[in-house]
Each structure stands twice: as structure tokens, then as C-alpha cells.
Scaffold this motif. Sequence first.
Motif, PDB file in Angstrom:
ATOM      1  N   SER A 169      -4.351   5.565  -1.264  1.00  0.00           N
ATOM      2  CA  SER A 169      -3.793   4.274  -0.872  1.00  0.00           C
ATOM      3  C   SER A 169      -4.893   3.231  -0.815  1.00  0.00           C
ATOM      4  O   SER A 169      -5.939   3.380  -1.449  1.00  0.00           O
TER       5      SER A 169
ATOM      6  N   PHE B  59      -6.007   5.986  -5.575  1.00  0.00           N
ATOM      7  CA  PHE B  59      -5.740   4.604  -5.898  1.00  0.00           C
ATOM      8  C   PHE B  59      -6.859   4.141  -6.851  1.00  0.00           C
ATOM      9  O   PHE B  59      -7.971   4.649  -6.759  1.00  0.00           O
TER      10      PHE B  59
ATOM     11  N   ALA C 219       0.826  -1.209   0.000  1.00  0.00           N
ATOM     12  CA  ALA C 219       0.000   0.000   0.000  1.00  0.00           C
ATOM     13  C   ALA C 219       0.861   1.261   0.000  1.00  0.00           C
ATOM     14  O   ALA C 219       1.845   1.348   0.732  1.00  0.00           O
ATOM     15  N   PRO C 220       0.472   2.264  -0.810  1.00  0.00           N
ATOM     16  CA  PRO C 220       1.151   3.566  -0.735  1.00  0.00           C
ATOM     17  C   PRO C 220       1.074   4.145   0.677  1.00  0.00           C
ATOM     18  O   PRO C 220       0.104   3.902   1.395  1.00  0.00           O
ATOM     19  N   TRP C 221       2.097   4.904   1.040  1.00  0.00           N
ATOM     20  CA  TRP C 221       2.228   5.363   2.422  1.00  0.00           C
ATOM     21  C   TRP C 221       1.358   6.576   2.713  1.00  0.00           C
ATOM     22  O   TRP C 221       1.078   7.385   1.843  1.00  0.00           O
TER      23      TRP C 221
ATOM     24  N   SER D 178       6.328   6.138  -2.939  1.00  0.00           N
ATOM     25  CA  SER D 178       5.778   6.880  -1.798  1.00  0.00           C
ATOM     26  C   SER D 178       6.877   7.640  -1.071  1.00  0.00           C
ATOM     27  O   SER D 178       6.728   8.818  -0.746  1.00  0.00           O
TER      28      SER D 178
ATOM     29  N   HIS E 295      -0.626   8.537  -4.699  1.00  0.00           N
ATOM     30  CA  HIS E 295       0.122   8.902  -3.490  1.00  0.00           C
ATOM     31  C   HIS E 295      -0.743   9.786  -2.627  1.00  0.00           C
ATOM     32  O   HIS E 295      -1.764  10.313  -3.083  1.00  0.00           O
TER      33      HIS E 295
END
Lengths: 205, 474
Positions: free
Chosen positions: B330, B422, B308-310, B442, B409
Amino acid sequence: MSRLTDANVALAREIIARYPKKKSALIPLVHLSQQQNGYVTEDAMRHVAELIDVTPAEVYGTASFYEMFRFEPTGKYLINICGTLSCALMGADQLMHHAEHTLGVKAGSTTPDGLITLQHAECQAACTEAPTLQVNYRHRFRVTAADFDQLVDDLRAGKLDGEIPPHGTLGRNRQHIPADRAVGAQHPDDVTTGPAWIEIAEAAQ
Amino acid sequence: MSAAPYPYAWAAGYYDDGDRPQVVTSRFQYDDSYTLDRYHATGGYEGLRKALGMQPAEVADEVKKSTLLGRGGAGFPAGVKWGFTPAGVWPRYLVVNGDESEPGTYKDRLLMELDPHQLIEGCLIASYAAGLSQCFLYVRGEMALAHERVAKALDDAYAAGYIGKNILDTNFSVDIVLHWGAGAYVVGEETALIESLEGERGMPRLKPPYFPAAIGLYGMPTIVNNVETLSNLPFIASNGSAAYTAIGTETSPGTRMIAVSGHVKRPGVYEIVNGSTTFRDLIYGDEFAQGIRDGNELKAFVPGGGSAPWFVADQLDIPFEGREASGAGSMLGSGAVMVMDDTTDIPAAALTLVKFYAHESCGKCVPCREGGTWLYRILERIVAGNGTDADLDTIRQVGESICPGDMPHAASERLGISAVPFPYKMTTICFVGPSAYVPVHSAMTLFPEEFDALVTKREPRSLIHVTAAPSGGQ
């Protein structure tokens, strides 16, 4: 050397019978051979191939994909230190550095007495208990440098023999399906109708 | 170090939180939670009995009404998934995905070790409802204790007449086979799981045409469900879908198990109310992780497993709800929050995840096999102090070849950037390839100054620590 023993062949046949197609038993049988020999030998792969009617190359082809199968002699204890993010955040790299010093070998190698193999590992699904390691796939949590040294001492002294079986043994117990309760696996080509409870329910409508 | 797997350090706090609904963790408080005796004493197999008193289609309908979302990562409604099997094609199989290995995630391991009968009952209810005549319970190879507990539970359940021929003296018959994995992250992807179960290298299949519900195990219709998803079924069968949808929100009913790890005071696995609990609750709440260790500040967190993106502090008030997380850039993924405090070396932290996905690439798709490896090598030299400006561009180019177009992001007030929602586009069959790019993307987007500093200073570092050694509090 190192074909499956008669007892393990019997176990292998029990496992094969659970699957609609024999090849599905490939990974469980390679595990069984690793349990018997401590690592996966060429003879064992040939024997597994015979048991499930595939070529030895197919067994090696599949087995070589999976990290738990080792194709060279391995220590009685395989210590995997997790280095993925949650463990790294809690000092996994420092722990690995310490482990290499204590054992006198670099990650990826075995102590000269053949007892312990040390490895880098990826996420062990115990991220809240970081840093973690596994000895023959049994977890140890929140491991400090002192904990690690104690663990090595205990392994050397044989104090953990009951809890941690030698490398290759996954579960100390296995599933056994009693013959009088088993439905039995059918080849998918031999199944043409829906299962009884569905057919009866649909007929009643 | 605790030698025995239990009790976990967080257990005491976990048990005290009696006012939160417990759908799947209600037995974790007992030392013998994994035994058939305890299961019987706490309402075990009553859901199965109720289900067997109904028509299979009625049970399936009840699960559909519960809007039980898959807990493996994609979040697809389980009841709808069951409905995708083509009519009149037999046999149909159930494959249980217990190959949990997403970085930061563990809930399936606990459910298998601490309440295997709940999972077995879930498998039986699913098999009855969807007409699945054989069930394969695929457990990740590295989980020795789960193998032992599940094997014992299966043996006991067979002996008690819950599994096998003519279950509870009805015409419902199903075998459940425990299958061992052997170490491969990608096998958590459902088509790779099926390949592995067929005795092959665990490489994902193309979808379409290989949607498992239509063409799955041995080419037959196959339902692949996650351990946590199936563990919800006994509650739904016992109490009805209305009791289930009364918990959580309309779009995300029920609960979820979330592992909160990293630099928090009380890391733990918490069963939370879906949809309404926020990341701030989880990270700072007294009943959850109780804030950042040592009075430090939050720097970043991974909200849904390593793929997962931060997020950063700007996203703390987002609730645990799929659409909200997507909108913010995310995903909730597998239910894992990894928290980084302000002592974290962000490029080094991203490197651990990039290394993971590069290592776990199965090699089928070129962008992942080559791209993931290059991302790792390039990032490794940047982190070691040997990178250049050009390396940062190369990382973006490699990333673009895996995920063309806008990369999701989070927003950052500090940097004045807004969110890209996302999901991403991808050139690979499965999510392993994109997941190698996500962490470094990220990190570079939210903390560009740390990468600039590394490539500008160019001071080689021999020993890199992601953070300083753990605090005394641990």
C-alpha cells in the motif's frame, strides 16, 4: 437580470487585477455572482465573460465542471450530508434517511418553502468527527438525528443568521491587498529578468 | 453535535501529549492560534527573518538538507522539487495546494484554520529561496472557515509588512493571492490545480512535458507545494535542518499529521513522529486512537487515504514509513487512517469509495471515465444483492483496463496470500482512475467470502448500512 451590481463590479476589478492573466479570475467571479444571486445565472455568466474578455460559453464551460456552482434556484441553506467512508462507518446513510424524513424531500431537492436544499456530498475533510454535514459549507460534527432536527428548527427560526450567511457567500470576509503594499501582477510575457533579490544575490557571487 | 468548529472532541487528549515533538501543531492549543498576536508571541515570522539574513541559495540548501518530504501524497522531497526549475526562466510562481479532499484526510484544513500565519510564513520562505515572484494560495471551495481565517491572516500580514513590496525592508517582494476552489477532487492533482487556477476545467495535464517546475502556471516554472509541506518551513528556517532531521528517521524525517477515523475510541488528528510510529501505535495507542470501539475486533483499515490499498491486522506493526508501506502493498498517501471493525459490511464500505472516485472522474481519460462508472454500477448491484459471479469477473476486467498487470495488495495470513508491492501500472494520466479500482480490489482480495456470499445468495436488499448505527459511546 442578475448581472453584477456596481459594487460587485468594483470588487470584480480588484480581483481581476491580482492575476497575471484575466481568465484566472473566472472561478472567483462566478463565486461572486453566486454570492449576489444565490445561484449562477446566464446573465451573470455573460457579465463575467465581458469582465475577463472570454466568451460566455467559456465561462459556462469552466463553471459547469465544478460542483459548488448551481445553475438553478437553490435554498437559502444548502445542507450537504457527507457519505464517504469515514462518515458511512459512523451512520451517514441513517442520517440521510432521517434528514429526508424530517425535511419531507429526497436528497437533491429543495423544501417547498425554498429554504433548504438537501444533497449527498463527498468527503468534507472532518473524518474524525463523523457523521458530518455542512450548511452552506460550514461544518457540523457528530450529527445525531436529534441534532439534525434542532438544526432545521434553528435555521427556520433564523437563529443562525449571523453564523451562516445565505448560500453563495463563502467567506464573510475577503482578502484585500492594500495598494501601497501590493507588488502587482505582471503578465508573464512582460517579465524577462529574475526578481530583484535573486539578481542581487547572484550578482554578488 | 458541537456547533462551533472548536474545540474538537479529541483536543483535550491532543494537548496532553506534550512529550511528542510538535513541528506544525504547536499553536493548536491556543484559542486564538490563528491570530497575528499569538503568532508573534510564539516565535512567528522569526524563520522568515532568519531566512532573509541568508542568501536564497543557502535557504534552499537548508531545506534540501532537511529532506522535507512532500505531504500531499506522493512524498517527493520538497527541496529537490524546487531545484527542478530551469535556470534563467522567469517569472516563477508558487502555487499552494490547499485543495485537500482525499477521503479520510484532513490536516491542511486544520493548518489553514488554526495556524494560517505559519502557512504564510512557509510560502514566503519558499518564495525567497526559489525566486518565486507571486504566490497563489488555492483553498478548497468547501472550506468556508479556512477562507475567512486565511483572508484575515493575509490582510494582517500585509499590514505588518510581511507580504508585498520590500518585505521587512529588504529587496524581497512577493504577493500572496488567496484563490477559491469550487468543488472538484481532481484539482488536488497539481497539473489540474494549475488548469483550475488558469480559469479552466480542472483536468490534469500530461507529464511529460507538463511537469509544473518546468512548464506550469501560464507555461512558466511553477512550484506546487502542499499546505502541510509549507507549514514545516518556519520550523526548519528557525531551527535549522539538523533539528528537523533529529526527529523521525533518516528516510522520513520530521513529523506527519495523521487523521485516524472510523471505528476507534478516540478518533483524531495526531502529529506523529515520522518513520517510527506504527499503525498499531496509532490505532491502539493510549496517546492516539485508543483501540476499537465497543471492544470489537479490527477487520480492516485504509492506511493512507481513500486511494490506498487496504491493510488488515497482519500489517499493524508496519511503521509509518513510505518504503515499508509500499513493500507491504500500500502507500502512506495523504496521512489518513480509516478503521473498520468487525461489524463492517466490507462490500458496502468499498462501494462508498468506488462511488467517490467514479463521481470525481474529470472525464479526460477513457479508462477512468468509463471504467470508474462501471465499477460503481456493477459493485452497487452486487451490494444490493442483485449481482452474479460474472459481475466479479467483469470488475476484474474493468480494473485490468485501468491498472494492467499485478495490482498491489496486502498479505493475509488468514487467506494464505502474500503481498504484492505498491505501486500499480496505470492507463490514465492521474490517480483518480486507479483509485476507483483500489478499494474494490482490496476488498475482493482480502474478503472474497463476503462477495461470494452476496452473489450466491442473491437476496435483494433495499436499505444497506455500511455498519450498524453508531454505538452509544460516540
